[in-house]
Enzyme design. Structure first.
Site, PDB file in Angstrom:
ATOM      1  N   ASN A   1       0.827  -1.206   0.000  1.00  0.00           N
ATOM      2  CA  ASN A   1       0.000   0.000   0.000  1.00  0.00           C
ATOM      3  C   ASN A   1       0.864   1.259   0.000  1.00  0.00           C
ATOM      4  O   ASN A   1       1.885   1.336   0.677  1.00  0.00           O
ATOM      5  CB  ASN A   1      -0.909   0.009   1.231  1.00  0.00           C
ATOM      6  CG  ASN A   1      -1.889   1.160   1.210  1.00  0.00           C
ATOM      7  OD1 ASN A   1      -2.739   1.242   0.334  1.00  0.00           O
ATOM      8  ND2 ASN A   1      -1.768   2.056   2.173  1.00  0.00           N
TER       9      ASN A   1
ATOM     10  N   ASP B   1      -6.215   0.607  -6.319  1.00  0.00           N
ATOM     11  CA  ASP B   1      -6.876  -0.219  -5.313  1.00  0.00           C
ATOM     12  C   ASP B   1      -8.310   0.258  -5.095  1.00  0.00           C
ATOM     13  O   ASP B   1      -8.627   1.440  -5.300  1.00  0.00           O
ATOM     14  CB  ASP B   1      -6.090  -0.136  -3.998  1.00  0.00           C
ATOM     15  CG  ASP B   1      -6.492  -1.209  -3.015  1.00  0.00           C
ATOM     16  OD1 ASP B   1      -7.091  -2.202  -3.446  1.00  0.00           O
ATOM     17  OD2 ASP B   1      -6.197  -1.056  -1.817  1.00  0.00           O
TER      18      ASP B   1
ATOM     19  N   GLU C   1     -10.811  -8.508  -5.493  1.00  0.00           N
ATOM     20  CA  GLU C   1     -10.604  -8.704  -4.055  1.00  0.00           C
ATOM     21  C   GLU C   1     -11.863  -9.277  -3.411  1.00  0.00           C
ATOM     22  O   GLU C   1     -12.964  -9.119  -3.931  1.00  0.00           O
ATOM     23  CB  GLU C   1     -10.286  -7.368  -3.380  1.00  0.00           C
ATOM     24  CG  GLU C   1      -8.944  -6.784  -3.695  1.00  0.00           C
ATOM     25  CD  GLU C   1      -8.693  -5.537  -2.865  1.00  0.00           C
ATOM     26  OE1 GLU C   1      -7.824  -5.589  -1.991  1.00  0.00           O
ATOM     27  OE2 GLU C   1      -9.341  -4.512  -3.096  1.00  0.00           O
TER      28      GLU C   1
END
Length: 679
Positions: A392, A454, A511
């Site tokens: 991240n 993301d 995800e």
């Protein structure tokens, strides 16, 4: 030297001359023969006049009338007045004082008495003005912070039997209001809030202004507070300040325990207001045990974070990422876990948002990058498969001028290629400061790092904005995956996103995959990678290493299994859409060994085949002269149906340069002019 100004109001010229002579060495003197002239001079010199010497008995307008008008006018009311009287004028003196006079001197004038009285009263007024400046906020007229504290403590002490509440408010993005609408608009807003507070209190308490946009009142408890009440107050403030939509958050602290310092009561009301900042539709919060415990918990986390990093309490977990096509381990995402010696494992949902607010997230991210690279180096040295791991990159990291240098130094320290470290940046971060984000990401991408967006699907990226972003991988948000895969096959926008990704040459990771149905749906639409509890939960690095070992040891078996699966799988379909039956037969004979051949004699039948076999169709041989609809219409639908963008479309027709050009412009992969050979 600047002289203070005194206004002498006296109808007798001799008396005026005497007073002028006494005062002239130390003061600037203005003269008026009656009250009417004096009011005119007041209007002209109101900000300069320090004191008035006033005779009571005058023609046109006497001293009493002048005093009444002057004291009822806010611009003049604070100017002190010394009345000049006869020795036996006690009645006049009392009446003058009742009308607002400050003092009196007797006639005939005694120079030293007049000079001392004048100097003393002017000095007293200036001292009071200075004290007043400290007591009141100059812009709004409310009590200043320190004076509010003092008055509130006195009020509580004087009324031990009454219930009180401390109410504080805080404006969200007040600096932005000043920037967009200007300082005068911001001042109007603050004055509007002050008027609202004054009306709210209405003699049942006190109001004060703290620190720019923060206001506070101590209010006698009289009703139960509601969201609607504070929402209406916000609407009213927006209307009166003319600054469109103003967002205020209010905090309420009930004064129950009076042993708590009053300053702390105000702090708690402000903490309650700040606890709902950024929460749409929530206008007020009450400070209670729940909020207190939450704040104490946050403080404990903050107090322990530095020691936790030094003592190794933070550990890296890895969530495996699988290639959907062959269900092979393809990488991982690095996650952080906090194993506290007393509290045990802490939820990242609790400490990560706090670290993002207090800035500690940058240190934590750098720790994750370093430990991830160390793990990759260790696996490479052990001869395990070379995979990439996603890490991240927080919003705070983006604004670090040394970000690129730090990341390069980290991968170089462990002898890794930058492409082994995938950098995840949330979709919402791209919308906050797009120019800064793009500049930073472009530089990182040029260095060889792989960029992932993301949580795609959780924000509000426009297609145009998405097209401008430097990206390699789209990572679909977990909640988005769960909601979209619950819809029927023909609904939802997952197919559209997959087509968009193909067009942009992006890989797609899903995800939060939790069920076999979700996995199958993702496989059908051509998603590249998946991670989630269905495949594997996040695990310590040593457990992930075992997965890598299993994959390395089962390479040959995996290849054999793949060959077996290929044999068992249905063959890809070749769709021949042509009105000429003989031509269809020729194509079928040519490709029957490589494909399962399906035929369609018109456009309607061709579209039906595409709907039935979309996930298995490998190629379409499409006649542009089909009937109902024609080949161009079918080709257009093929391009619009994003789920089948990867189908190879070969357009056919009699040799015609115009038709060939049009077909290729519409997205056909090739054009075969009839007649032609089948080679």
């Amino acid at each position: 030297m600047i002289y203070k100004t005194i206004l002498v109001v006296e109808d007798n010229e001799i008396n005026r001359t005497m007073l002028n002579t006494i005062l002239a060495d130390q003061y600037q003197v203005l003269e008026a023969e009656n009250g009417e002239e004096a009011l005119s001079l007041l209007e002209q010199y109101k900000d300069e006049i320090s004191l008035i010497l006033l005779d009571l008995v005058m023609p046109v307008m006497d001293g009493y009338t002048f005093l009444s008008i002057m004291k009822s006018t806010p611009d003049y009311a604070t100017i002190p007045v010394i009345v000049t009287t006869q020795n036996d004028g006690e009645t006049d003196e009392v009446a003058a004082l009742a009308h607002g006079a400050t003092d009196f001197v007797a006639k005939p004038y005694k120079p030293q008495v007049i000079l001392h009285r004048v100097a003393s009263i002017i000095n007293l007024r200036e001292t009071a003005a200075m004290v007043n400046q400290f007591q009141y906020d100059r812009l709004t007229g409310l009590y200043s912070k320190e004076f509010f504290y003092r008055k509130a403590k006195d009020l509580l002490a004087q009324n031990p039997q009454k219930r009180y509440d401390v109410i504080c408010s805080d404006i969200e993005n007040f600096k932005l209001i000043n920037d967009v609408f200007g300082i005068p608009a911001g001042d109007r807003l603050l004055c509007g809030i002050a008027r609202l507070y004054t009306r709210l209190v209405n003699g049942r308490g006190l109001c004060g202004r703290f620190n720019a946009d923060q206001f506070v009142c101590l209010l006698e408890h009289g009703w139960e507070y509601s969201n609607e009440m504070f929402r209406n107050a916000e609407i009213e403030i927006s209307a009166m300040s003319n600054t469109r939509s103003v967002s205020l958050k209010w905090g309420v602290f009930a004064v129950v325990d009076r042993t708590i310092p009053f300053e702390q009561m105000c702090d708690r009301a402000l903490l309650a207001a700040r606890s709902i900042k950024g929460q749409y539709g929530k206008y007020f919060a009450t400070y209670d045990d729940k909020l207190r415990n939450k704040l104490l918990r946050e403080q404990a986390i903050t107090d322990g974070m530095e020691a936790a990093l030094k003592e190794g309490q933070f550990v890296i977990y890895l969530q495996p990422k699988y290639r959907i096509q062959d269900y092979r381990l393809a990488g991982a995402e690095a996650l952080i876990r906090w194993n506290h010696p007393e509290w045990g494992f802490q939820s990242p949902a609790e400490f990560i948002p706090l670290f993002e607010k207090n800035g500690f997230i940058t240190k934590l991210d750098q720790f994750v990058w370093d430990r991830t690279c160390a793990a990759l180096r260790s696996w490479d040295d052990k001869g395990l498969p070379a995979i990439a791991v996603s890490v991240n990159v927080s919003r705070a990291d983006i604004y670090n001028a040394n970000l690129a240098d730090f990341l390069m130094n980290t991968v170089n320290k462990y002898g890794l290629s930058p492409s082994r470290l995938h950098l995840e940046i949330t979709e919402s971060a791209y919308t906050e400061d797009p120019n800064q984000i793009i500049e930073t990401v472009v530089s990182l991408r040029n260095l060889g790092f792989i960029i992932e967006m993301d949580d795609f699907g959780s924000g509000y990226s426009s297609l145009n904005m998405l097209n401008q972003r430097p990206l390699d991988i789209l990572k679909l948000d977990m909640k988005f995956i769960q909601s979209e895969t619950a819809k029927p096959n023909k609904q939802g926008i997952l197919r559209f996103i997959m087509g968009l990704a193909r067009w942009m040459k992006l890989s797609v990771v899903a995800e939060g995959v939790e069920t076999p149905e979700q996995m199958e749906r993702l496989r059908e639409i051509g998603c590249d990678y998946a991670q989630g509890y269905y495949m594997a939960r996040p695990m310590p690095c040593d457990q992930f290493e075992e997965l890598l070992r299993e994959q390395a040891g089962s390479g040959e078996q995996a290849e054999e299994a793949e060959e077996s699966q290929q044999e068992d799988r249905p063959r890809q379909i070749l769709l021949i859409a042509d009105e000429d039956e003989t031509y269809r037969g020729q194509v079928r004979e040519t490709f029957k060994e490589q494909f399962e051949v399906v035929e369609a004699a018109d456009g309607e039948a061709a579209l039906g085949c595409i709907a039935d076999y979309e996930s298995r169709i490998g190629a379409v041989v499409l006649s542009l002269t089909l009937s109902g609809p024609d080949g161009f219409s079918v080709l257009e639908i093929l391009q619009r149906e994003k789920a089948v963008w990867n189908i190879c479309a070969i357009a056919t027709a009699s040799a015609d340069a115009g038709m060939e050009e049009r077909a290729l412009e519409m997205g056909a992969d090739d054009f075969a002019g009839k007649p032609h050979t089948m080679k």
